[in-house]
Motif scaffolding. Structure first.
Motif, PDB file in Angstrom:
ATOM      1  N   THR A  95       0.833  -1.203   0.000  1.00 33.95           N
ATOM      2  CA  THR A  95       0.000   0.000   0.000  1.00 33.95           C
ATOM      3  C   THR A  95       0.865   1.250   0.000  1.00 33.95           C
ATOM      4  O   THR A  95       1.674   1.443   0.901  1.00 33.95           O
ATOM      5  N   CYS A  96       0.677   2.090  -0.996  1.00 35.82           N
ATOM      6  CA  CYS A  96       1.452   3.322  -1.098  1.00 35.82           C
ATOM      7  C   CYS A  96       1.185   4.198   0.118  1.00 35.82           C
ATOM      8  O   CYS A  96       0.044   4.351   0.551  1.00 35.82           O
ATOM      9  N   THR A  97       2.265   4.770   0.696  1.00 38.97           N
ATOM     10  CA  THR A  97       2.088   5.589   1.895  1.00 38.97           C
ATOM     11  C   THR A  97       1.545   6.974   1.566  1.00 38.97           C
ATOM     12  O   THR A  97       1.268   7.749   2.460  1.00 38.97           O
ATOM     13  N   HIS A  98       1.396   7.268   0.282  1.00 39.81           N
ATOM     14  CA  HIS A  98       0.829   8.561  -0.069  1.00 39.81           C
ATOM     15  C   HIS A  98      -0.682   8.510   0.105  1.00 39.81           C
ATOM     16  O   HIS A  98      -1.224   9.061   1.056  1.00 39.81           O
ATOM     17  N   LEU A  99      -1.367   7.791  -0.775  1.00 39.60           N
ATOM     18  CA  LEU A  99      -2.822   7.747  -0.652  1.00 39.60           C
ATOM     19  C   LEU A  99      -3.387   6.342  -0.853  1.00 39.60           C
ATOM     20  O   LEU A  99      -4.540   6.185  -1.257  1.00 39.60           O
ATOM     21  N   GLY A 100      -2.578   5.347  -0.610  1.00 41.20           N
ATOM     22  CA  GLY A 100      -3.142   4.005  -0.501  1.00 41.20           C
ATOM     23  C   GLY A 100      -3.311   3.201  -1.768  1.00 41.20           C
ATOM     24  O   GLY A 100      -3.989   2.186  -1.752  1.00 41.20           O
ATOM     25  N   CYS A 101      -2.742   3.620  -2.893  1.00 36.21           N
ATOM     26  CA  CYS A 101      -2.832   2.778  -4.076  1.00 36.21           C
ATOM     27  C   CYS A 101      -1.946   1.549  -3.900  1.00 36.21           C
ATOM     28  O   CYS A 101      -1.098   1.505  -3.026  1.00 36.21           O
ATOM     29  N   SER A 102      -2.160   0.576  -4.749  1.00 40.90           N
ATOM     30  CA  SER A 102      -1.412  -0.651  -4.674  1.00 40.90           C
ATOM     31  C   SER A 102      -0.181  -0.500  -5.582  1.00 40.90           C
ATOM     32  O   SER A 102      -0.314  -0.214  -6.765  1.00 40.90           O
ATOM     33  N   VAL A 113       6.943   1.616  -8.385  1.00 36.87           N
ATOM     34  CA  VAL A 113       6.419   2.846  -8.986  1.00 36.87           C
ATOM     35  C   VAL A 113       4.908   2.888  -8.767  1.00 36.87           C
ATOM     36  O   VAL A 113       4.189   2.005  -9.218  1.00 36.87           O
ATOM     37  N   CYS A 114       4.454   3.919  -8.062  1.00 36.06           N
ATOM     38  CA  CYS A 114       3.022   3.990  -7.782  1.00 36.06           C
ATOM     39  C   CYS A 114       2.275   4.531  -8.998  1.00 36.06           C
ATOM     40  O   CYS A 114       2.647   5.565  -9.547  1.00 36.06           O
ATOM     41  N   PRO A 115       1.217   3.827  -9.431  1.00 33.66           N
ATOM     42  CA  PRO A 115       0.487   4.274 -10.610  1.00 33.66           C
ATOM     43  C   PRO A 115      -0.334   5.539 -10.354  1.00 33.66           C
ATOM     44  O   PRO A 115      -0.756   6.183 -11.301  1.00 33.66           O
ATOM     45  N   CYS A 116      -0.548   5.889  -9.096  1.00 36.88           N
ATOM     46  CA  CYS A 116      -1.490   6.977  -8.837  1.00 36.88           C
ATOM     47  C   CYS A 116      -0.860   8.360  -8.950  1.00 36.88           C
ATOM     48  O   CYS A 116      -1.364   9.209  -9.673  1.00 36.88           O
ATOM     49  N   HIS A 117       0.227   8.609  -8.229  1.00 38.74           N
ATOM     50  CA  HIS A 117       0.850   9.924  -8.366  1.00 38.74           C
ATOM     51  C   HIS A 117       2.339   9.820  -8.576  1.00 38.74           C
ATOM     52  O   HIS A 117       3.099  10.757  -8.328  1.00 38.74           O
ATOM     53  N   GLY A 118       2.778   8.612  -9.004  1.00 37.47           N
ATOM     54  CA  GLY A 118       4.154   8.448  -9.448  1.00 37.47           C
ATOM     55  C   GLY A 118       5.226   8.430  -8.377  1.00 37.47           C
ATOM     56  O   GLY A 118       6.396   8.609  -8.692  1.00 37.47           O
ATOM     57  N   SER A 119       4.868   8.210  -7.105  1.00 36.49           N
ATOM     58  CA  SER A 119       5.919   8.053  -6.098  1.00 36.49           C
ATOM     59  C   SER A 119       6.756   6.840  -6.457  1.00 36.49           C
ATOM     60  O   SER A 119       6.232   5.844  -6.949  1.00 36.49           O
ATOM     61  N   THR A 120       8.077   6.908  -6.166  1.00 36.76           N
ATOM     62  CA  THR A 120       8.891   5.718  -6.387  1.00 36.76           C
ATOM     63  C   THR A 120       9.612   5.354  -5.098  1.00 36.76           C
ATOM     64  O   THR A 120       9.940   6.220  -4.288  1.00 36.76           O
TER      65      THR A 120
HETATM   66  S1  FES Z   1      -1.058   6.915  -3.920  1.00 41.49           S
HETATM   67 FE1  FES Z   1       0.934   6.359  -4.471  1.00 41.49          FE
HETATM   68  S2  FES Z   1       1.702   8.228  -5.167  1.00 41.49           S
HETATM   69 FE2  FES Z   1      -0.275   8.811  -4.533  1.00 41.49          FE
END
Ligand code: FES
Ligand code: HEM
Lengths: 169, 426
Positions: A95-102, A113-120
């Motif tokens: 779970t991405c620590t930004h907003l919870g995407c997988s 690489v997070c598909p939601c806002h591109g955090s790596t």
């Molecule tokens: S939820 Fe992963 S970058 Fe926003």
């Protein structure tokens, strides 16, 4: 129509004021009651909805299965098992620590690489690029008789990677 | 007049006064935008009630019930499309309505409360759109809700509590759907309905729409004409044309439905619904606490307070207040577009080059917020003191700037962001 109240016995200003205040007070009490009622109702759902993890220990596999500096997805436990360069094991929440995407692991770029806002995130789950504010959560790993076991009951938050989070053989 | 006609007229006259000032009938004063919004709300209630008969608000049946609705129920697909397009158009129309109210000086004394109510209406219909987005329980819905409820978690002090309240627990599940369902079909429409009646009543109490102030003859009341048929016929023409438009759109353009929700895999890119693209762009550039909480709070506070600051409303009834205002508006729009694009491109380079992340709470939070504040204050005093614009004109420029920025972000988000939210050509 004639307004009797003013003609007959006009209630004293004090009495009227008192009654007005009384009604205002009752009104507030009623509001508080309803608010409390609603909140308790909603709060009860939080408990009921708590995920019941009957089996919180997930077996990821035998130690020999994993090569250093690789990441293996363990779909059963919804986490990644990272085998670090020194051969120690780190279980990372997906779970991405930004907003919870997988977050998927990108083999080529060697990073998450997070598909939601591109955090790596790198192999140890540390943030390589914003907006994620902290590293991926991890789960405690135990190695018993050469088998990697992960306790997924609570994801552990952390500020940065420390070698104590990973488990050596 | 026959009795039945008479009573219909009476009913109409509960919402409208018997006569209206003739000049407020001009189409290019209001563009009929408020009336269009009412019409769309009507369509939404009608199609929503129909869909309620088929839809099943539970996580294992919601998706199938939408499939049944679109495949088996006669006209089900059409009804869903009408609901979808009305909802999306309503956002566009309401923002345009807000813009026209601001640009014709219609939030001044006597209309302040109605501006505030209007903002609440806008908030409600955005919430309504969003809660409805979740109901099909497809991939789009699931991940939008994951992201949005996670956003709540960043609100200081009560974030965690709010998040669990809306999710109905620590994780997204049946209770979340139940929450959003109740919000979407009961709580929000009910509140919306009450606020709408209040909104209309306040328009009437303010003496109708804004009128041009005449300096030469302030005493002479502007000529009035009777509401039936003058106003009502115009409303009907605009309303019916709009209904025809939406119904046609809904024949040819289907509402998207992705695969059923899969908690294990986020679609790539997982985009917000288009009306939240501004938010999404902020999230890409700012620390979450600022993108989720500080900036929206500042924006909302500014919009709520603007009518209560003295002399912020333009001269009434004239677009942009004057020719000078019109020029300023054009410049603001052009500069806003260029500035937003430049900022996004520059920050995109910065984000790409950054190998290590420094303290983002400062670099991507406090710092840009401070710069923004200083810049707004500086621009304000420059426009007012050096260029001799009135306060109302400067405030108008501010409102236009905010809306232009949001529009540019929306266009970028919808067409120019690809996998992992990188900038791409469409
Ligand atoms: S939820 Fe992963 S970058 Fe926003
Ligand atoms: C569901 C959304 C809305 C509906 C259905 C609606 C409806 C209406 C209608 C029918 C009018 C009459 C004049 C016209 O047609 O322009 C009106 C006027 C007005 N609206 Fe709205 N509105 C909505 C949202 C908003 C918003 C978002 C704002 C701004 C924050 C707003 C502020 C006002 C004000 C200040 C007036 C008075 C204008 C004047 O006196 O000239 N409304 N609205």
């Amino acid at each position: 129509m004639v307004d009797n109240r003013n003609n007959d016995t006009p209630p004293g200003p004090n009495r009227r004021q008192f009654l007005n205040r009384l009604w205002a007070f009752f009104g507030v009490v009623a509001l508080v009651e309803f608010g409390w009622l609603g909140l308790s109702f909603l709060n009860s759902r939080k408990e009921r909805n708590k995920p019941v993890k009957t089996e919180s220990i997930v077996t990821a596999g035998a130690v020999e299965q994993f090569t250093p500096a690789t990441v293996t997805a363990v779909p059963l436990g919804q986490f990644y098992l990272a085998c670090l360069a020194d051969g120690s094991f780190l279980a990372l929440s997906r779970t991405c620590t930004h907003l919870g995407c997988s977050v998927p692991w990108d083999e080529e770029k060697n990073q998450f690489v997070c598909p939601c806002h591109g955090s790596t995130f790198n192999l140890t789950g540390e943030v390589l690029s914003a907006p994620a504010p902290r590293p991926l959560d991890y789960y405690p790993v135990r190695i018993e008789n050469g088998i990697v076991k992960v306790d997924i009951s609570t994801p552990q938050k952390r500020g940065r990677f420390e070698s104590t989070q990973a488990t050596r053989i | 007049m026959p009795k039945s006609r008479r009573s219909i007229t009476d009913l109409i006259l509960h919402l409208h006064p018997p006569t209206v000032p003739e000049e407020t009938l001009r189409f290019n004063l209001s563009w009929g935008l408020g009336g269009m919004a009412v019409m769309l709300v009507g369509l939404l209630f009608f199609t929503g009630i129909l869909m309620l008969l088929v839809y099943q608000p539970s996580t294992d049946q919601a998706y199938t019930s939408i499939l049944i609705l679109t495949r088996e129920v006669p006209f089900g697909l059409w009804v869903r499309n009408i609901h979808h397009w009305s909802a999306n158009l309503l956002v566009v129309i309401s923002v345009l309505h807000l813009l026209r109210v601001a640009l014709t000086g219609a939030f001044g004394p006597g209309r302040r409360l109605n501006w505030v109510i209007g903002l609440f209406l806008l908030f409600l219909l955005l919430s309504s759109n969003f809660t409805g987005y979740l109901l099909p329980w497809d991939q789009l819905a699931y991940w939008a809700v994951t992201i949005c409820t996670s956003m709540l978690g960043y609100i200081p002090f009560c974030g965690q509590w709010l998040q669990e309240l809306f999710r109905g627990g620590a994780e997204i599940g049946p209770a979340t759907l139940a929450n959003f369902f109740v919000l979407h079909v009961a709580f929000i429409p009910g509140t919306l309905f009450i606020l709408l009646l209040w909104h209309f009543w306040l328009v009437r109490r303010a003496g109708g729409l804004v009128q041009i102030k005449k300096n030469d003859a302030p005493e002479a009341p502007s000529p009035r004409v009777s509401t039936v048929p003058n106003l009502v016929m115009r409303e009907a023409a605009v309303g019916l044309a709009l209904v025809a438009f939406v119904l046609t759109l809904a024949i040819f353009w289907n509402t998207p439905l992705l695969e059923q929700a899969n908690p294990g895999m986020s679609p790539n890119p997982a985009k917000a619904p288009w009306y939240f693209m501004g938010f999404q762009e902020l999230l890409l550039h700012l620390h979450p606490v600022f993108a989720v909480f500080v900036w929206p709070l500042l924006g909302a506070a500014a919009f709520l307070c603007v009518p209560f600051w003295r002399d912020t409303a333009l001269p009434t009834g004239v677009w942009f207040g004057s020719g000078q205002g019109r020029t300023l508006a054009a410049w603001t729009t052009a500069i806003g577009v260029v500035a937003t694009l430049t900022l996004i491109l520059i920050d995109n380079l910065l984000l790409g080059s950054a190998t290590a992340v420094t303290n983002t709470f400062v670099t991507r939070g406090l710092l840009p917020t401070g710069v923004l504040m200083v810049l707004s204050a500086g621009l304000y005093s420059w426009l007012v003191k050096k260029l001799n614009y009135s306060r109302a004109e400067t405030v108008m420029a501010g409102i236009i700037l905010v809306l232009v920025t949001l529009t540019v972000c929306t266009i970028i988000g919808v067409w120019f962001r690809g996998p992992e939210m990188h900038l791409v050509w469409p």
